[in-house]
Every structure is written in C-alpha cells, then in structure tokens.
Write a protein that holds these residues in place. Structure first.
Motif, PDB file in Angstrom:
ATOM      1  N   UNK A  11       0.801  -1.224   0.000  1.00  0.00           N
ATOM      2  CA  UNK A  11       0.000   0.000   0.000  1.00  0.00           C
ATOM      3  C   UNK A  11       0.837   1.279   0.000  1.00  0.00           C
ATOM      4  N   UNK A  12       2.121   1.182   0.302  1.00  0.00           N
ATOM      5  CA  UNK A  12       2.969   2.371   0.348  1.00  0.00           C
ATOM      6  C   UNK A  12       3.228   2.884  -1.067  1.00  0.00           C
ATOM      7  N   UNK A  13       2.899   4.138  -1.308  1.00  0.00           N
ATOM      8  CA  UNK A  13       3.043   4.727  -2.634  1.00  0.00           C
ATOM      9  C   UNK A  13       3.948   5.954  -2.652  1.00  0.00           C
ATOM     10  N   UNK A  14       4.211   6.548  -1.504  1.00  0.00           N
ATOM     11  CA  UNK A  14       4.957   7.796  -1.447  1.00  0.00           C
ATOM     12  C   UNK A  14       6.367   7.630  -2.023  1.00  0.00           C
ATOM     13  N   UNK A  15       6.711   8.463  -2.987  1.00  0.00           N
ATOM     14  CA  UNK A  15       8.063   8.413  -3.543  1.00  0.00           C
ATOM     15  C   UNK A  15       9.086   8.873  -2.518  1.00  0.00           C
ATOM     16  N   UNK A  16       8.627   9.597  -1.518  1.00  0.00           N
ATOM     17  CA  UNK A  16       9.516  10.038  -0.449  1.00  0.00           C
ATOM     18  C   UNK A  16       9.906   8.871   0.450  1.00  0.00           C
ATOM     19  N   UNK A  17       9.004   7.876   0.548  1.00  0.00           N
ATOM     20  CA  UNK A  17       9.262   6.697   1.377  1.00  0.00           C
ATOM     21  C   UNK A  17      10.084   5.663   0.616  1.00  0.00           C
ATOM     22  N   UNK A  18       9.708   5.391  -0.620  1.00  0.00           N
ATOM     23  CA  UNK A  18      10.358   4.349  -1.413  1.00  0.00           C
ATOM     24  C   UNK A  18      11.788   4.740  -1.771  1.00  0.00           C
ATOM     25  N   UNK A  19      12.675   3.758  -1.839  1.00  0.00           N
ATOM     26  CA  UNK A  19      14.093   4.013  -2.037  1.00  0.00           C
ATOM     27  C   UNK A  19      14.409   4.717  -3.338  1.00  0.00           C
ATOM     28  N   UNK A  20      15.014   5.890  -3.256  1.00  0.00           N
ATOM     29  CA  UNK A  20      15.352   6.663  -4.454  1.00  0.00           C
ATOM     30  C   UNK A  20      16.585   6.110  -5.162  1.00  0.00           C
ATOM     31  N   UNK A  21      17.458   5.450  -4.416  1.00  0.00           N
ATOM     32  CA  UNK A  21      18.720   4.992  -4.979  1.00  0.00           C
ATOM     33  C   UNK A  21      18.668   3.531  -5.438  1.00  0.00           C
ATOM     34  N   UNK A  22      17.640   2.787  -5.024  1.00  0.00           N
ATOM     35  CA  UNK A  22      17.591   1.344  -5.292  1.00  0.00           C
ATOM     36  C   UNK A  22      17.678   1.021  -6.781  1.00  0.00           C
ATOM     37  N   UNK A  23      16.993   1.825  -7.602  1.00  0.00           N
ATOM     38  CA  UNK A  23      16.981   1.565  -9.033  1.00  0.00           C
ATOM     39  C   UNK A  23      18.362   1.632  -9.667  1.00  0.00           C
ATOM     40  N   UNK A  24      19.262   2.388  -9.074  1.00  0.00           N
ATOM     41  CA  UNK A  24      20.626   2.490  -9.612  1.00  0.00           C
ATOM     42  C   UNK A  24      21.354   1.149  -9.560  1.00  0.00           C
ATOM     43  N   UNK A  25      20.853   0.252  -8.705  1.00  0.00           N
ATOM     44  CA  UNK A  25      21.480  -1.056  -8.544  1.00  0.00           C
ATOM     45  C   UNK A  25      20.567  -2.185  -9.016  1.00  0.00           C
ATOM     46  N   UNK A  26      19.530  -1.815  -9.784  1.00  0.00           N
ATOM     47  CA  UNK A  26      18.614  -2.807 -10.326  1.00  0.00           C
ATOM     48  C   UNK A  26      17.714  -3.441  -9.290  1.00  0.00           C
ATOM     49  N   UNK A  27      17.444  -2.723  -8.208  1.00  0.00           N
ATOM     50  CA  UNK A  27      16.631  -3.261  -7.115  1.00  0.00           C
ATOM     51  C   UNK A  27      15.275  -2.577  -7.070  1.00  0.00           C
ATOM     52  N   UNK A  28      14.223  -3.294  -6.635  1.00  0.00           N
ATOM     53  CA  UNK A  28      12.917  -2.658  -6.439  1.00  0.00           C
ATOM     54  C   UNK A  28      13.024  -1.550  -5.393  1.00  0.00           C
ATOM     55  N   UNK A  29      12.170  -0.545  -5.493  1.00  0.00           N
ATOM     56  CA  UNK A  29      12.215   0.574  -4.552  1.00  0.00           C
ATOM     57  C   UNK A  29      11.741   0.186  -3.158  1.00  0.00           C
ATOM     58  N   UNK A  30      11.203  -1.022  -3.007  1.00  0.00           N
ATOM     59  CA  UNK A  30      10.793  -1.510  -1.681  1.00  0.00           C
ATOM     60  C   UNK A  30      11.922  -2.269  -0.980  1.00  0.00           C
ATOM     61  N   UNK A  31      13.051  -2.455  -1.657  1.00  0.00           N
ATOM     62  CA  UNK A  31      14.185  -3.172  -1.061  1.00  0.00           C
ATOM     63  C   UNK A  31      15.035  -2.231  -0.227  1.00  0.00           C
ATOM     64  N   UNK A  32      15.287  -2.617   1.001  1.00  0.00           N
ATOM     65  CA  UNK A  32      16.149  -1.824   1.877  1.00  0.00           C
ATOM     66  C   UNK A  32      17.608  -2.067   1.519  1.00  0.00           C
ATOM     67  N   UNK A  33      18.364  -1.003   1.420  1.00  0.00           N
ATOM     68  CA  UNK A  33      19.812  -1.073   1.246  1.00  0.00           C
ATOM     69  C   UNK A  33      20.429  -0.497   2.517  1.00  0.00           C
ATOM     70  N   UNK A  34      21.125  -1.329   3.258  1.00  0.00           N
ATOM     71  CA  UNK A  34      21.627  -0.934   4.567  1.00  0.00           C
ATOM     72  C   UNK A  34      23.144  -1.036   4.624  1.00  0.00           C
ATOM     73  N   UNK A  35      23.779   0.061   5.000  1.00  0.00           N
ATOM     74  CA  UNK A  35      25.181   0.013   5.366  1.00  0.00           C
ATOM     75  C   UNK A  35      25.234  -0.532   6.793  1.00  0.00           C
TER      76      UNK A  35
END
Length: 411
Positions: free
Chosen positions: A298-322
């Motif tokens: 249900x989450x649609x906000x572009x502010x919530x979804x990962x802005x950088x995920x697409x740069x690595x071929x990942x869905x915007x719902x995937x968490x990228x964690x250092x």
C-alpha cells in the motif's frame, strides 16, 4: 513519596552529588542554550535516524523557550550544506560515505554521539554563530513514551496525536499525506512545536516522566552531550553520552549499527533483533542481528520508497543498509557474514576512537528476513561488563546474550 524515594535511591544519590550541575543545566546561573535533534528512524542511522529536524531551545531558572526550528534545508539556504566544518581523522572518514561530515542529515552515520554533537555545533557556528551548551538527541518513540505521561497533543487541524499513534503518523502516514519535503517539514515543525508546548506546560507526574525517559534511554533512543565537563560526567554516569569507549576497563562495548543507503523512509517497516554467543576459552564473541522488511504494497509515497535502489537494479521496496560492525580496542574482527556484502564495491573499513570497524552493504527485500553477524577475538587482559549496542528501530529491538558469555566478561 517514601516508596518513590526507596525505589529511586541510586538515582537520588546521583542527584545529590550533581545537584549544582543539574541546577546549572536548568539555567540557575544564567541562560543555557541547547540543540534538540530529532532522529527519524524511518531513514535509519547508526544512533537512530536522519537528524534533519532540530530545535534550538533556551532554559533560564527552569523555564524553557523555543528560539528556532530548523531542517536540513536551513543549511542549504545558508550555503553551509556540503561544506566541511569539522575535520575528522582519515581512518574515521574511510568508514563512512563521503557525505558524512558535510551534510547535517548524515551526521548520525557514526555510532559515536559526541562526534555527532561536534558536527552539529560547528555547522551551526558557521551558519549563524550559535554556540550550544549541549546537544540532546531523541526520536519519535521517545515522544511516544513522553506523551503516555503528558497526554495527547492537539494540532491546529484538530488531529490528536497520542502515545499510540504519534510514531505512525510522523514516520509513515505523513509521507503519504505530504508528498513534498517542504510540506512534510512544515508538518513536522507543527508537531514539534505543539509537543514542546504540551510538555513544558507541566501538569504531569514527575516520577512517571522519569520512568518514561529511563525506558527511552534503555532502548538507546536518548543521548546527551554537554560542553560543561561536570555535566558530561553526569551524562556518562547515567550511560547517556552515546560515546564509543576507548578502553575495556569498565565496559567492553561492541555493536552492530545500521545506516540507510536507499535515500528513503523504508526503515519504518524494519524490525530487528540482536543476539550474542561466546567461546570464553578462545576469547571470542559472535554477534548477530536479524533484520525483517515488512513494507506493505500500500505504500506509494516516492519520499518513502528508495530513491537509490533503481541504480542497482533493485525494487524501490528493497532496503539497502550500510551495516557497521564495531570491535572494541584491542579486539580483532575475525569474520563477517555476509563476508563481502551484497555490493562488494561499497564495503569500507576504518577505525573510530580506537575501535576497529567494517561496513558492508546488505539488501533486505520486501517480505524478507536476513541475519548478519560477525565474530571478534579479544586480546589479553580483563574485560569489563559487556555493553552490546545496536541501532534503535521504530519497534523495540530484543537483545539476548547467551550464558556462554558470563565467563568472558566481568560483572
């Protein structure tokens, strides 16, 4: 009253010894100025979250006043965002992304809160010439704990923020309602001002409020840093400095810390647990963190979804964690899982305040649970009591230490 005194006897002993310092902190000897930083756990950082929102407050004779509210946009407007106002050791900078000591929203990438406080102080000094007597860090869960005692806050719209709903509204719902950063910043400012007025108006039970703050501190959500050495000693005795320890005499401190790499607010939906097991004969400890991404469709906000995920071929719902793995002075990191991280090119190494550390990029897909871990070996010599730190998420983080560790650490 006698029951409260009996229960709080150790605390009252501290109060008695530090009473002049406490009175000074409350403005008994002149106005004190503090920076109150709000860490946003939805965009997770080592000691909590993105610290984009903050408030400058003064206190004189115990009376609080809010002087200013700010966000990361404040420093962009002033032209100080992106500048280095605090020089840090190369070994420390090598552990973190290059923006670490340049942009205020990244000042909490480090698990050492005194460093965060120094970064904010120097940035404000360059921006407005403001000097602080102290820097205080909280997150929305602290606000929830406090509102359980102080009562609900009513906004101009008539919306009521309570202990039960404030975290969800501030860290999730607000981004669905207000798609732009300007709109959400304005909403956060209103919430902060309304909460400040509610809490400073008093009328709540002091013993219950103390308990709420103790709960927040135990959850590693409340940090204090003071310029006055006596005040800093008090914060240290209460375990509230959030400082990396430089030796293992009193405590043996280690931890796993998380930093968002997606540039989003996905971590509102992150849950974590931490565990440790030991081999006393080999002088090793293995610490694990289990991470679960439960973001709904249900989450649609572009502010919530990962802005950088697409740069690595990942869905915007995937968490990228250092993921930061810290070993105390004199200890050696023997192994890490995953060994090279999911994106090896983003792996980093460094040393901070004498603590050796490694960073690995770990992805957690929607609906996925992953466990990361590391094993360290201690050098010779006695080890103080184990202090196992972690990054606080929106929900409580269960921590378990196996009985096998009892023989390795002193009480």
């Amino acid at each position: 009253m006698l029951d409260i005194i009996e229960t709080a006897e150790p605390t009252l002993d501290v109060v008695n010894r530090y009473l002049p310092t406490l009175l000074d902190l409350a403005g008994a000897n002149g106005t004190k100025t503090y920076l109150l930083v709000f860490q946003n756990n939805a965009e997770i950082r080592a000691t909590g979250g993105n610290p984009a929102a903050s408030m400058v407050i003064t206190v004189e004779d115990g009376r609080f006043e809010m002087l200013d509210q700010s966000s990361s946009a404040t420093f962009y407007a002033a032209g100080t965002a992106g500048t280095v106002t605090t020089e840090l050791p190369a070994d420390t900078l090598s552990l973190h992304p290059s923006n670490f000591n340049k942009y205020s929203q990244d000042f909490t990438l480090t698990p050492d809160f005194p460093t965060t406080a120094e970064l904010f102080q120097n940035l404000w000094l360059a921006t407005s010439g403001t000097l602080f007597d102290g820097v205080i860090s909280v997150d929305p869960v602290v606000l929830s704990n406090v509102l359980a005692v102080a009562g609900p806050v009513v906004l101009a719209s008539g919306e009521e923020l309570t202990s039960d709903n404030v975290v969800k509204i501030v860290l999730s719902d607000s981004y669905e309602r207000y798609p732009s950063g300007t709109q959400s910043d304005a909403f956060f400012a209103e919430v902060a001002q309304a909460a400040f007025e509610k809490i400073t108006a008093g009328g709540w039970d002091p013993a219950a409020m103390l308990e709420a703050l103790e709960t927040s501190a135990a959850q590693q959500r409340l940090f204090l840093h003071f310029e006055n050495v006596d005040a800093e000693a008090l914060a240290n005795e209460l375990g509230l400095t959030g400082a990396l320890q430089t030796d293992n005499t009193e405590e043996t401190q280690l931890g796993i810390y998380l930093n968002d790499y997606t540039i989003g607010k996905l971590e509102y939906h992150l849950a974590a647990s931490v565990s440790a097991t030991c081999d006393a004969d080999a002088r090793t400890i293995t610490v694990s963190a289990t991470l679960t991404n439960s973001i709904p469709d249900s989450i649609r906000s572009s502010y919530t979804l990962g802005a950088r995920s697409g740069n690595f071929g990942l869905p915007r719902t995937t968490m990228m964690l250092d993921v930061l793995f810290f070993a105390p002075p004199g200890a050696e990191i023997m192994s890490i899982t995953p060994e090279n991280g999911d994106i090896p090119s983003l792996s980093r190494s460094g040393v901070e305040k004498g603590n050796s550390a490694e960073s690995r990029l770990v992805t957690v897909a929607q609906g996925e649970t992953r466990t990361v871990s590391y094993t360290i070996r201690f050098g010779e010599g006695p080890l103080g009591a184990l202090d196992l730190r972690h990054t606080p998420t929106v929900t409580d983080t269960p921590v378990s230490v196996d009985a096998s560790c009892e023989a390795l650490f002193s009480e």
